[in-house]
Design a protein around this motif. Structure first.
Motif, PDB file in Angstrom:
ATOM      1  N   ASP A 229       0.803  -1.231   0.000  1.00  0.00           N
ATOM      2  CA  ASP A 229       0.000   0.000   0.000  1.00  0.00           C
ATOM      3  C   ASP A 229       0.830   1.273   0.000  1.00  0.00           C
ATOM      4  OD1 ASP A 229      -1.198  -2.291   1.159  1.00  0.00           O
ATOM      5  OD2 ASP A 229      -2.915  -1.077   1.770  1.00  0.00           O
ATOM      6  N   GLN A 230       1.768   1.355   0.968  1.00  0.00           N
ATOM      7  CA  GLN A 230       2.538   2.589   1.076  1.00  0.00           C
ATOM      8  C   GLN A 230       3.434   2.811  -0.134  1.00  0.00           C
ATOM      9  OE1 GLN A 230       2.198   0.964   4.628  1.00  0.00           O
ATOM     10  NE2 GLN A 230       3.378   2.497   5.759  1.00  0.00           N
ATOM     11  N   VAL A 231       3.893   1.687  -0.736  1.00  0.00           N
ATOM     12  CA  VAL A 231       4.731   1.836  -1.932  1.00  0.00           C
ATOM     13  C   VAL A 231       3.904   2.511  -3.025  1.00  0.00           C
ATOM     14  CG1 VAL A 231       6.105   0.619  -3.666  1.00  0.00           C
ATOM     15  CG2 VAL A 231       6.025  -0.237  -1.332  1.00  0.00           C
ATOM     16  N   VAL A 232       2.660   2.069  -3.161  1.00  0.00           N
ATOM     17  CA  VAL A 232       1.792   2.636  -4.196  1.00  0.00           C
ATOM     18  C   VAL A 232       1.553   4.123  -3.941  1.00  0.00           C
ATOM     19  CG1 VAL A 232      -0.530   2.569  -5.215  1.00  0.00           C
ATOM     20  CG2 VAL A 232       0.647   0.440  -4.629  1.00  0.00           C
ATOM     21  N   THR A 233       1.211   4.463  -2.721  1.00  0.00           N
ATOM     22  CA  THR A 233       0.779   5.841  -2.466  1.00  0.00           C
ATOM     23  C   THR A 233       1.924   6.786  -2.095  1.00  0.00           C
ATOM     24  OG1 THR A 233       0.273   5.272  -0.182  1.00  0.00           O
ATOM     25  CG2 THR A 233      -1.556   5.201  -1.743  1.00  0.00           C
ATOM     26  N   THR A 245       9.023  -3.073  -4.077  1.00  0.00           N
ATOM     27  CA  THR A 245       9.050  -4.302  -3.281  1.00  0.00           C
ATOM     28  C   THR A 245       8.476  -5.459  -4.095  1.00  0.00           C
ATOM     29  OG1 THR A 245       6.885  -3.792  -2.396  1.00  0.00           O
ATOM     30  CG2 THR A 245       8.767  -3.076  -1.080  1.00  0.00           C
ATOM     31  N   MET A 246       8.625  -6.672  -3.565  1.00  0.00           N
ATOM     32  CA  MET A 246       8.153  -7.844  -4.310  1.00  0.00           C
ATOM     33  C   MET A 246       6.658  -7.761  -4.597  1.00  0.00           C
ATOM     34  SD  MET A 246      10.266 -10.986  -2.655  1.00  0.00           S
ATOM     35  CE  MET A 246       9.529 -12.299  -3.576  1.00  0.00           C
ATOM     36  N   ALA A 247       5.884  -7.417  -3.558  1.00  0.00           N
ATOM     37  CA  ALA A 247       4.430  -7.372  -3.739  1.00  0.00           C
ATOM     38  C   ALA A 247       4.065  -6.345  -4.817  1.00  0.00           C
ATOM     39  CB  ALA A 247       3.754  -7.019  -2.421  1.00  0.00           C
ATOM     40  N   PHE A 248       4.753  -5.206  -4.800  1.00  0.00           N
ATOM     41  CA  PHE A 248       4.487  -4.158  -5.783  1.00  0.00           C
ATOM     42  C   PHE A 248       4.898  -4.632  -7.178  1.00  0.00           C
ATOM     43  CE2 PHE A 248       5.666  -0.229  -8.047  1.00  0.00           C
ATOM     44  CZ  PHE A 248       4.490   0.495  -7.899  1.00  0.00           C
ATOM     45  N   PHE A 249       6.047  -5.300  -7.263  1.00  0.00           N
ATOM     46  CA  PHE A 249       6.539  -5.779  -8.550  1.00  0.00           C
ATOM     47  C   PHE A 249       5.588  -6.846  -9.120  1.00  0.00           C
ATOM     48  CE2 PHE A 249       9.234  -8.647 -11.105  1.00  0.00           C
ATOM     49  CZ  PHE A 249       9.650  -7.740 -12.058  1.00  0.00           C
ATOM     50  N   ILE A 250       5.132  -7.750  -8.244  1.00  0.00           N
ATOM     51  CA  ILE A 250       4.214  -8.818  -8.696  1.00  0.00           C
ATOM     52  C   ILE A 250       2.917  -8.183  -9.220  1.00  0.00           C
ATOM     53  CG2 ILE A 250       2.813 -10.788  -7.926  1.00  0.00           C
ATOM     54  CD1 ILE A 250       5.123 -11.306  -5.848  1.00  0.00           C
ATOM     55  N   PHE A 251       2.444  -7.160  -8.517  1.00  0.00           N
ATOM     56  CA  PHE A 251       1.232  -6.466  -8.957  1.00  0.00           C
ATOM     57  C   PHE A 251       1.445  -5.890 -10.368  1.00  0.00           C
ATOM     58  CE2 PHE A 251      -1.131  -2.514  -9.481  1.00  0.00           C
ATOM     59  CZ  PHE A 251      -2.430  -2.928  -9.224  1.00  0.00           C
ATOM     60  N   PHE A 255      -0.798  -6.903 -13.352  1.00  0.00           N
ATOM     61  CA  PHE A 255      -1.868  -5.980 -13.742  1.00  0.00           C
ATOM     62  C   PHE A 255      -1.399  -4.771 -14.562  1.00  0.00           C
ATOM     63  CE2 PHE A 255      -3.317  -8.356 -10.053  1.00  0.00           C
ATOM     64  CZ  PHE A 255      -4.495  -8.895 -10.555  1.00  0.00           C
ATOM     65  N   GLU A 256      -0.087  -4.666 -14.802  1.00  0.00           N
ATOM     66  CA  GLU A 256       0.413  -3.636 -15.721  1.00  0.00           C
ATOM     67  C   GLU A 256       0.893  -4.316 -17.006  1.00  0.00           C
ATOM     68  OE1 GLU A 256       0.507  -0.244 -15.221  1.00  0.00           O
ATOM     69  OE2 GLU A 256      -0.470  -0.440 -13.261  1.00  0.00           O
ATOM     70  N   TRP A 257       1.648  -5.422 -16.800  1.00  0.00           N
ATOM     71  CA  TRP A 257       2.153  -6.144 -17.983  1.00  0.00           C
ATOM     72  C   TRP A 257       1.201  -7.278 -18.377  1.00  0.00           C
ATOM     73  CZ3 TRP A 257       7.792  -7.186 -15.822  1.00  0.00           C
ATOM     74  CH2 TRP A 257       8.365  -5.961 -15.420  1.00  0.00           C
TER      75      TRP A 257
END
Lengths: 294, 350
Positions: A229-233, A245-251, A255-257
C-alpha cells in the motif's frame, strides 16, 4: 439431526467461504504459475510451460531488484519496529495518567490506513510545502529543499519510517503484554543483587521476553514481506525501481504487464519465502518454549 | 552482621498513608518477624528497608549508616521473595552466581562459593538445572542460596514459605531456623502466618493498619497480648473472645458467669485460650451445648455454644460426646484470662 452432525453442518458455510476465497485462488495461482497466460491475448491460461516462469524469475533483473529491495525493507523495518516497540513498552509499562494517555494515543497510527499514511507522508515530505520537509529544513538548514522522495536512499528510508510508524504501536502493545508476564520480583532481585538498569533490561527482562519478541518479529516480517500500500501511495516504487518491493513488482507484472503466469510464479516464490522464514521463527520459538518449560 | 534502625519512618502513596510514622530497632543478629494480616504494611516496611520503596519521611540506618538515599545494591542486603524471584533463563548455578558476578568476584572464587552454598542448602547435585525443572522447595532453596552466597549484612525474607505445601513449610521452617543459627545474620522476616512467626522469631512485631501494635518475644506476645487484635491474631486455634459485661465483680455473658476483678462496665470482651479450659462436670462457670468435635491427633477441639456465645476448649483426644449434649467448661487451675474494651480493644486487666 444429532448434535455432532449439526456441529459439522454449522461449519460448512465457513469452509465454503475459505475454500472459495483462499484455497481455490491459491490452487489456481499455483497451477497458473506453470502455464503461460498473457491477459492481453487470452482470457484463460494457455499451455503448460513447466518451470519456465520460475526459471525466468531466477534471471530477470526486475524481480532480482524487488527481491533485494524487499530484503532491505524487511530487515530494517523489522529491526527498527521491534527495537522501538520494546523500548516504548519499557517506558510505558508504569501506571499513571501520562502513561495511560500515551498508550491511548499510540493506537492512532495503527488505526490509520496504510494507503492514507503513504499519501500523508508524501505530502509531508514534499520539498515545496511539506510540513516535515520544511520543519527539517528549518532545524537543519543544509536539508532545506532536499528532494526527499526523489533520492533512492531517502525514499527507502521514508518508506521504512512510515512502516515503523504504522506498526510500532501495535507491536508496543504486544510487548507490553509480554512485559506484564515478566515477574516483577526477578527485576527487584536483580536490583538487590547489584545489577544496573541497563543490565536488568538486557540480562533479566529481555531474555524472559524472547518468546514475545520472536512472535512480534515473525508477524512484522510477514507484514513487511507483503509491503504494498505505502509503496503505491508514497513512492510508486521509485525513484526508478529503488522502492519496488516484491508485492508491488508482482502487482505490476500481473496488472500492468498482464503476464499472469509469471506473476503467479512470483507470488508463489514470495509465499514460499514467507513460509520458510515463518517456519524458522516458529522453530526458534518452539525451542525457546522447550527451554523455558523443560 | 548489623543492626537495623527505622527512625520515625513513614510511607505515603499519594494521600494514602500506608505506614504511619513509627520507629523500630532490629538488633544485630536478631531474627525479627513482621507479622500481620494482608495489607497491614509489613511488606511495605520490608521493601523500605530493602530500598525497593522510597520512604516518605524518617531515616533508615543499617550498621549505623543512614541508607535512605542508597540504592538496594549498596545496602548490603539480600532478599528472598514470596515467588522466589529466580531468573528463569539461568541455571541454578548461574542464579546463585549472579550477585557474585555483578560484584566482580573472580571466577575461581565464584565457583567455590557457589558450590559451598549449594551444598549448605542441599542443592549440590542440581546446579545445572533450570528453575522450571525444580520443585517448589528446591526453588526456595535456590532463592536462599542466592541470598546467602555473598554473606550480606541483612537478610530480608518476604513470606518465603507461603507458596509451599504445609508439610514442606514445616521442614523449611526448621531449615531457616538452623541457617540463622549457623550464619547469625540479622534477619527481617515478613509473614501473615502466626505459627511461622512464633516458631522462627527472636522477636515478633505484630502490625495492624501500618502500625506496630506489639513488639515482643513470641512467648510474651502469646501470653501477654497488648490488645484485642493481637489476642485474636496469635494462637491456633485462636483465643476465645466472648462479648459480655462486668457486673458485681463477675463477667456475665450467655452461658457464662465468672468472677473477675474489674469494676462494673458494659462492652467487655473476655478472652481465654482453648488450652486454658477443661471439660468438667456439674455447676461450671461456662455452660452450653456441644456444637462440634474436631480431632487434631494429640487432642480434640471441643466447641460449645450457648446462645451467641461460642467457646472452644482443647480436650483429651479420646473425648467423645453426642452433638447437642450439655457441655460444661471451666478454666484450668492457674489459667490466664484477659479482659478487653470492646470499642477500643485495650486491655482492661492490666
Amino acid at each position: 439431526m444429532n448434535e455432532r452432525t449439526l456441529s459439522y453442518a454449522l461449519l460448512v458455510p465457513a469452509f465454503v467461504i475459505v475454500i472459495a476465497t483462499t484455497i481455490y485462488p491459491l490452487a489456481y495461482s499455483f497451477v497458473t504459475s506453470f502455464r503461460e497466460w498473457d491477459l492481453t491475448k487470452q482470457l484463460r491460461p494457455s499451455g503448460f510451460v513447466g518451470l519456465q516462469n520460475y526459471a525466468h524469475a531466477a534471471t530477470e533483473s526486475g524481480f532480482q531488484n524487488s527481491l533485494w529491495v524487499t530484503a532491505i525493507f524487511v530487515v530494517t523495518s523489522v529491526i527498527l519496529t521491534v527495537v522501538l516497540a520494546m523500548s516504548l513498552a519499557l517506558l510505558l509499562r508504569r501506571t499513571g495518567r501520562l502513561h495511560t494517555f500515551t498508550r491511548i494515543i499510540l493506537i492512532l497510527p495503527f488505526a490509520m490506513s496504510p494507503a492514507l499514511i503513504g499519501v500523508s507522508y508524501r505530502f509531508m515530505f514534499n520539498p515545496e510545502f511539506g510540513v516535515l520537509a520544511k520543519g527539517l529544513g528549518a532545524v537543519f538548514p543544509a536539508l532545506e529543499g532536499t528532494p526527499w522522495l526523489a533520492n533512492p536512499d531517502l525514499a527507502m528510508a521514508i518508506l521504512v519510517i512510515t512502516d515503523v510508524w504504522h506498526w510500532a504501536p501495535y507491536m508496543t502493545f504486544m510487548c507490553l503484554g509480554g512485559l506484564a508476564s515478566v515477574p516483577r520480583e526477578t527485576e527487584e532481585a536483580a536490583r538487590i543483587d547489584g545489577a544496573s538498569n541497563l543490565r536488568i533490561v538486557f540480562g533479566i527482562i529481555l531474555p524472559q521476553m524472547k518468546g514475545v519478541l520472536l512472535v512480534t518479529a515473525v508477524l512484522k516480517t510477514i507484514f513487511a514481506l507483503k509491503m504494498f500500500d505505502q509503496v503505491v501511495t508514497l513512492t510508486g516504487g521509485g525513484p526508478g525501481t529503488s522502492t519496488e518491493t516484491m508485492a508491488f513488482f508482482i502487482f505490476n507484472v500481473g496488472f500492468e504487464w498482464f503476464d499472469m503466469g509469471y506473476a503467479s510464479a512470483l507470488a508463489w516464490i514470495l509465499t514460499i519465502i514467507t513460509m520458510v522464514i515463518s517456519a524458522w521463527y516458529v522453530r526458534m520459538l518452539l525451542s525457546e518454549r522447550k527451554m523455558a518449560t523443560a | 552482621m548489623a543492626e537495623v534502625r527505622l527512625v520515625d519512618i513513614e510511607k505515603k502513596y499519594g494521600s494514602f498513608l500506608a505506614v504511619p510514622q513509627q520507629s523500630l530497632t532490629i538488633e544485630d543478629g536478631e531474627f525479627l518477624v513482621l507479622l500481620g494480616p494482608s495489607g497491614c504494611g509489613k511488606t511495605t516496611t520490608m521493601r523500605m528497608i530493602a530500598g525497593l520503596e522510597d520512604i516518605t519521611a524518617g531515616d533508615i540506618q543499617i550498621a549505623g549508616e543512614r541508607v535512605n538515599d542508597k540504592p538496594p545494591k549498596d545496602r548490603d542486603i539480600a532478599m528472598v521473595f514470596q515467588n522466589y524471584g529466580l531468573y528463569p533463563h539461568m541455571t541454578v548455578r548461574q542464579n546463585i552466581e549472579y550477585p557474585l558476578k555483578l560484584r566482580k568476584v573472580n571466577k575461581a572464587e565464584r565457583a567455590r562459593r557457589v558450590q559451598d552454598t549449594a551444598d549448605k542448602v542441599e542443592l549440590g547435585t542440581l546446579l545445572d538445572r533450570r528453575p522450571s525443572e525444580l520443585s517448589g522447595g528446591q526453588r526456595q532453596r535456590v532463592a536462599l542460596a542466592r541470598a546467602i552466597v555473598r554473606t550480606p549484612k541483612i537478610f530480608l525474607m518476604d513470606e518465603p514459605l507461603s507458596n509451599l505445601d504445609a508439610k514442606l513449610r514445616v521442614t523449611m521452617r526448621a531449615e531457616l531456623k538452623h541457617l540463622h543459627h549457623e550464619l547469625g545474620v540479622t534477619t527481617v522476616y515478613v509473614t501473615h502466618d502466626q505459627m511461622e512467626a512464633m516458631t522462627l522469631a527472636d522477636r515478633v512485631a505484630v502490625m495492624r493498619e501500618g502500625r506496630i501494635v506489639q513488639l515482643d518475644t513470641p512467648k510474651r506476645i502469646y501470653s501477654d497480648p497488648a490488645d484485642l487484635f493481637v489476642a485474636g491474631f496469635i494462637g491456633s486455634p485462636s483465643m476465645n473472645l466472648i462479648d459480655g459485661a462486668v457486673q458485681d465483680g463477675r463477667f456475665i455473658a450467655e452461658g457464662m458467669d465468672l468472677p473477675v476483678s474489674l469494676p462494673d462496665r458494659d462492652e467487655v470482651v473476655f478472652g481465654i485460650r482453648p488450652e486454658d479450659l477443661e471439660l468438667a462436670d456439674g455447676d461450671t462457670p461456662i455452660k452450653g451445648r456441644l456444637y462440634a468435635l474436631e480431632l487434631t491427633g494429640e487432642s480434640t477441639l471441643v466447641t460449645m455454644r450457648a446462645g451467641k456465645t461460642s467457646v472452644c476448649a482443647r480436650g483429651h483426644a479420646d473425648f467423645e460426646a453426642p452433638i447437642n449434649a450439655p457441655c460444661h467448661l471451666a478454666p484450668k487451675t492457674g489459667a490466664r484470662f484477659y479482659l478487653f474494651d470492646r470499642a477500643t480493644g485495650q486491655r482492661l486487666d492490666g
